[in-house]
Design an enzyme around this catalytic site. Structure first.
Site, PDB file in Angstrom:
ATOM      1  N   LYS A  65       0.824  -1.207   0.000  1.00  0.00           N
ATOM      2  CA  LYS A  65       0.000   0.000   0.000  1.00  0.00           C
ATOM      3  C   LYS A  65       0.858   1.255   0.000  1.00  0.00           C
ATOM      4  O   LYS A  65       2.062   1.212   0.234  1.00  0.00           O
ATOM      5  CB  LYS A  65      -0.895   0.021   1.263  1.00  0.00           C
ATOM      6  CG  LYS A  65      -1.943  -1.075   1.323  1.00  0.00           C
ATOM      7  CD  LYS A  65      -2.722  -0.991   2.634  1.00  0.00           C
ATOM      8  CE  LYS A  65      -3.763  -2.099   2.725  1.00  0.00           C
ATOM      9  NZ  LYS A  65      -4.483  -2.072   4.031  1.00  0.00           N
ATOM     10  N   VAL A  66       0.190   2.385  -0.271  1.00  0.00           N
ATOM     11  CA  VAL A  66       0.801   3.702  -0.100  1.00  0.00           C
ATOM     12  C   VAL A  66      -0.012   4.437   0.956  1.00  0.00           C
ATOM     13  O   VAL A  66      -1.239   4.496   0.884  1.00  0.00           O
ATOM     14  CB  VAL A  66       0.807   4.503  -1.413  1.00  0.00           C
ATOM     15  CG1 VAL A  66       1.369   5.899  -1.176  1.00  0.00           C
ATOM     16  CG2 VAL A  66       1.638   3.792  -2.468  1.00  0.00           C
ATOM     17  N   ASP A 126       6.165   2.080 -17.917  1.00  0.00           N
ATOM     18  CA  ASP A 126       4.793   1.937 -17.404  1.00  0.00           C
ATOM     19  C   ASP A 126       4.113   3.294 -17.338  1.00  0.00           C
ATOM     20  O   ASP A 126       3.483   3.643 -16.338  1.00  0.00           O
ATOM     21  CB  ASP A 126       4.811   1.268 -16.031  1.00  0.00           C
ATOM     22  CG  ASP A 126       3.444   0.666 -15.666  1.00  0.00           C
ATOM     23  OD1 ASP A 126       2.630   0.435 -16.592  1.00  0.00           O
ATOM     24  OD2 ASP A 126       3.202   0.414 -14.465  1.00  0.00           O
ATOM     25  N   LYS A 171       1.299   5.779 -17.850  1.00  0.00           N
ATOM     26  CA  LYS A 171      -0.154   5.728 -17.948  1.00  0.00           C
ATOM     27  C   LYS A 171      -0.724   6.754 -16.971  1.00  0.00           C
ATOM     28  O   LYS A 171      -0.008   7.222 -16.073  1.00  0.00           O
ATOM     29  CB  LYS A 171      -0.676   4.326 -17.625  1.00  0.00           C
ATOM     30  CG  LYS A 171      -0.254   3.808 -16.261  1.00  0.00           C
ATOM     31  CD  LYS A 171      -0.714   2.375 -16.070  1.00  0.00           C
ATOM     32  CE  LYS A 171      -0.234   1.822 -14.735  1.00  0.00           C
ATOM     33  NZ  LYS A 171      -0.643   0.422 -14.548  1.00  0.00           N
ATOM     34  N   ASN A 175      -0.103   6.651 -13.206  1.00  0.00           N
ATOM     35  CA  ASN A 175       1.254   6.868 -12.712  1.00  0.00           C
ATOM     36  C   ASN A 175       1.715   8.315 -12.899  1.00  0.00           C
ATOM     37  O   ASN A 175       2.905   8.597 -12.834  1.00  0.00           O
ATOM     38  CB  ASN A 175       2.234   5.932 -13.419  1.00  0.00           C
ATOM     39  CG  ASN A 175       2.069   4.495 -12.958  1.00  0.00           C
ATOM     40  OD1 ASN A 175       1.444   4.235 -11.935  1.00  0.00           O
ATOM     41  ND2 ASN A 175       2.619   3.564 -13.712  1.00  0.00           N
TER      42      ASN A 175
END
Length: 449
Positions: free
Chosen positions: A134-135, A248, A250, A253
């Site tokens: 998690k963040v 990656d 997108k 992000n």
């Protein structure tokens, strides 16, 4: 039967190892107080973190867009910021109280550091979740660094990382973040580990992520998308000049600060690739993957420019140019189908999209020796003053609604409503995978001399 001399030898080995371990404070709010901090035992990071281990195969392709860690991103680091330094247990001199002094650029800079661990941060709420953990939005305890003490803490489970063969990518993410400093790229503040988890501490940007605002607005105007794309091109060009491919790119992000500038984050699939080398890894998120990745032809920085083209198309239309519920058919469309350009878009952006979304990488815009400069010089960016953009002097017209440095109103409630707990995790049997992970960014207000 064990002899007396053997017992003494074993005892001395055990004592030597235990002396190198430290136990985090029992007042930790993170539920990890039973873990040891191995940061003092690990040696310095290798200079080529991107080299693949011969025992680890490439990671599987990420097909679900929900894997992304959404949350961490930086405030702009001023040009006068001191360069990063890697701080490990065997670097610099350590005093008996656990604090040390590390020489900077050829001894000119000295940064005092202390031990850092999960107990130094109070969790406020969840702001993202991914495949490995998690963040959290966190506040640094006993903050005296001259800032508000609000950060994003990315927590990853070692056991899951090892099982999914992502060890090299997690190490590369940490190493890459210590090497890049750019106004539109996430900046790492600290990294450390316990027996079971890895931790990255990054500045928290409270404007939410680009996907959140794109979903709300449906699509962006060309003027709005132009600024975001220009800032993204600047960030990706910076990475490429340092031999780094993001892989990656997108909307999930890309974060947005309170002034409306975009910030590139999540380097979990990034890799350092030489100009003449190519990577054969099948990784990324399918909608944004370049044809050469899907065809396993090998890829390099050109794959990022394809993803930038997909991002631009999605910002202007509200959806990616190639979509299908079936993964195999989606891949076929990316490889074979021609892109359909909406007639309401200008001829200039048509030209840019055609250049970025060339299926043959050698013909793709940005492939030439000038790299990102070739894209910056495209006629669609004619109104962009790149010098002002790279000093953050160009102000976006849209600014997210933000109330305070710890505001999470622009993050999805599916995360912020979660219980803010850093739950215990199983400890992997082997601990040698993450040597040299600990890092402390130097304080930009310290004087050198």
């Amino acid at each position: 039967m064990v002899s007396t001399s053997q017992k003494k030898t074993l005892q001395s080995i055990l004592v030597g190892k235990l002396n190198k371990l430290s136990i985090p404070p029992s007042t930790s709010t993170l539920g990890e107080s039973e873990d040891f901090d191995f940061s003092e035992v690990f040696g310095p990071p290798t200079s080529h973190a991107s080299s693949s281990s011969q025992f680890l195969r490439d990671p599987d392709t990420i097909h679900s867009r929900s894997h992304s860690f959404v949350g961490p991103s930086p405030r702009f680091a001023t040009p006068t910021s001191l360069p990063f330094q890697a701080i490990d247990g065997e670097s610099g001199s350590q005093s008996s109280d656990g604090e040390g002094e590390v020489d900077g650029d050829k001894g000119k800079e000295k940064v005092e550091i202390g031990k850092m661990g999960p107990g130094d941060f109070a969790i406020l709420r969840v702001i993202g979740q991914g495949a490995f953990g998690k963040v959290f939005l966190v506040r640094k305890k006993d903050n005296s660094g001259g800032d508000d003490g609000i950060f994003a803490m990315k927590v990853m489970r070692k056991e899951t990382i090892i099982k999914k063969n992502h060890v090299d990518y997690m190490k590369a993410e940490r190493d890459i973040l210590t090497k890049v400093e750019h106004p539109y790229i996430v900046q790492l503040r600290y990294s450390f580990q316990t027996k079971s988890k890895l931790y990255l501490i990054l500045d928290f940007i409270n404007g939410g992520h680009l996907f959140f605002h794109l979903y709300r607005q449906g699509m962006f105007s060309e003027d709005q998308a132009r600024v975001y794309t220009a800032e993204l091109v600047s960030a990706v060009s910076h990475l490429h000049k340092r031999g780094i491919v993001h892989r990656d790119l997108k909307p999930e992000n890309i974060l947005m600060d309170s002034d409306g500038h975009v910030m590139l984050t999540d380097f979990g699939l990034s890799k350092e690739i030489d100009e003449s080398s190519r990577s054969n890894s099948m990784c990324g998120t399918t909608e944004y993957m370049a044809p050469e990745i899907l065809l396993s032809k090998g890829h390099n920085k050109d794959a990022d420019w394809w993803s930038v083209g997909i991002l631009l198309y999605e910002m202007l239309t509200g959806q990616a140019p190639f979509t299908h519920a079936n993964r195999q058919k989606l891949q076929q469309r990316i490889i074979q189908e021609k892109m359909k350009l909406p007639p309401y878009l200008s001829s200039e952006v048509h030209s840019l999209l055609k250049g970025l979304l060339q299926k043959e990488p050698s013909r793709r815009l940005g492939n030439g020796p000038s790299g990102g400069d070739e894209i910056k010089n495209h006629k669609w960016f004619r109104s962009i003053n790149w010098k002002k953009l790279e000093t953050r002097e160009l102000q976006p017209k849209f600014k997210p609604d933000v109330n305070g440095s710890d505001c999470t109103a622009n993050f999805d409630q599916c995360w912020t409503a979660m219980p803010p707990d850093d739950s215990p995790a199983s400890t992997p049997t082997a601990g040698e995978h993450f040597q040299g992970y600990t890092y402390v960014a130097p304080n930009p207000w310290l004087s050198s001399g």
